[in-house]
Design an enzyme around this catalytic site. Sequence first.
Site, short mmCIF file in Angstrom:
data_model
loop_
_atom_site.label_atom_id
_atom_site.label_comp_id
_atom_site.label_asym_id
_atom_site.label_seq_id
_atom_site.Cartn_x
_atom_site.Cartn_y
_atom_site.Cartn_z
N GLU A 122 0.81 -1.20 0.00
CA GLU A 122 0.00 0.00 0.00
C GLU A 122 0.85 1.26 0.00
OE1 GLU A 122 -4.05 -1.52 2.27
OE2 GLU A 122 -2.46 -0.64 3.49
N CYS A 135 3.34 8.78 1.41
CA CYS A 135 3.91 7.77 2.31
C CYS A 135 4.18 6.51 1.49
CB CYS A 135 2.94 7.48 3.46
SG CYS A 135 3.57 6.33 4.69
N CYS A 142 6.37 -6.81 6.77
CA CYS A 142 7.38 -6.26 7.67
C CYS A 142 7.84 -7.36 8.63
CB CYS A 142 6.81 -5.08 8.46
SG CYS A 142 8.05 -4.14 9.39
N CYS A 146 6.47 -4.62 15.64
CA CYS A 146 6.14 -3.58 16.62
C CYS A 146 4.69 -3.79 17.04
CB CYS A 146 6.33 -2.19 16.01
SG CYS A 146 8.05 -1.86 15.54
N CYS A 149 1.65 -1.64 15.88
CA CYS A 149 1.56 -1.39 14.43
C CYS A 149 0.86 -2.55 13.74
CB CYS A 149 2.97 -1.21 13.86
SG CYS A 149 3.00 -0.88 12.09
N CYS A 390 -1.20 6.37 10.48
CA CYS A 390 0.07 5.81 10.91
C CYS A 390 -0.14 4.51 11.67
CB CYS A 390 0.79 6.82 11.80
SG CYS A 390 2.39 6.27 12.38
#
Length: 417
Positions: A122, A135, A142, A146, A149, A390
């Site tokens: 994305e 962004c 990933c 985290c 996230c 975010c």
Amino acid sequence: MADTQLMQIPGHIDPLPVARDITPREDGRVDVMGLPKKDIAALFEAAGLDAKAAKLRAKQVYHWLYHRGVTDFEAMTDIAKTMRPWLAEHFVIGRPEVVEAQLSTDGTRKWLLRTDDGHDFEMVFIPDADRGTLCVSSQVGCTLNCRFCHTGTMRLVRNLTPGEIVGQVMLARDALGEWPKGRMDFVFADEDEEGGDYRADGRLLTNIVMMGMGEPLYNFDNVRDALKLVMDGEGLALSKRRITLSTSGVVPLMARCGEEIGVNLAVSLHAVTKEVRDEIVPINKKFGLEDLLQACADYPGASNARRITFEYVMLKDKNDSDEDARELIRLIKKYKLPAKVNLIPFNPWPGAPYECSTPERIRQFSEIVFQAGISAPVRTPRGRDIDAACGQLKTAAEKKSRAELDRLYAEKQAALG
């Protein structure tokens, strides 16, 4: 999705992925998107042009690719008509495939994109009164886990190539309609064709943040090569001062980032004690807080004019106390860091283990840091209604059929006019 196997992840800490080779196209053509001028020239020479002709054609194609945004060799009007079919036979100008486009009520746009080998990622565009920020993602998935996230709950599939990274910028400029109009006559033009005067239009896309899916420094070479194309004055020509790379703290590569890329640095800090940061940013177990802050102090080019940004997501009863604020101040002053702090209200997602701090708690935290002479603005959440804020990026295309995605995309395009 294609048969490409998921990358094997050797644990939750510091799993440095190995970039895959680009899967050859079935038609045998080579994608020139993401390549610098010298590499395009080398491909042209290998395909049969002599060195002088290859260099000339590479210069022309490079301009049309990155400065004019064309996707068809036939549109390159200063290249001889007889040469264009040869280029189309051997090469292709790629873009990531747009699977779905969403528009938030606040104007934020999110695109679900697909690679040639069938993997989804994305990108997000955030418009403001005085800037427009794209962004950009650096990986499919990933590895960093985290805990606050949503993207971190995905498995890593693979690194994005330079072409797939710079292709996001190209797609955004396509969507915003801000490629230069008319044509430019060059000293190396070899045809007399009519066209309007060249002009560079004002830009809506003014800034880039490498804050999308993935850890950019775990895909260092590809990110560096893509950003060099973005910053090239003969290409996309975006100043390095308008580009920010965000890392969760890959300490060994931070100095190289400053030296070889030279963009602004943002660090996903999110906690000021080892215990809490180990929990919410697990890479801290590999590269600890003290080492990270020292790497920030040593970052090439950091100054009061180019401050390091510390990103700090506000988690209720986890990292948002007055004591946390004062410890943040102490650490910044201890390492004499030219820094500012972006306070980010936690953006919820289904199954998230945390809650957002209250507005009053965030305000109090911000005031404490401000009173110490350190800028600590509170970021206004954008695109929450389309999961574009975010920490919310996570592709969910597998939950929808392709026919449904095509229908939704067509409806959205119709709504946008």
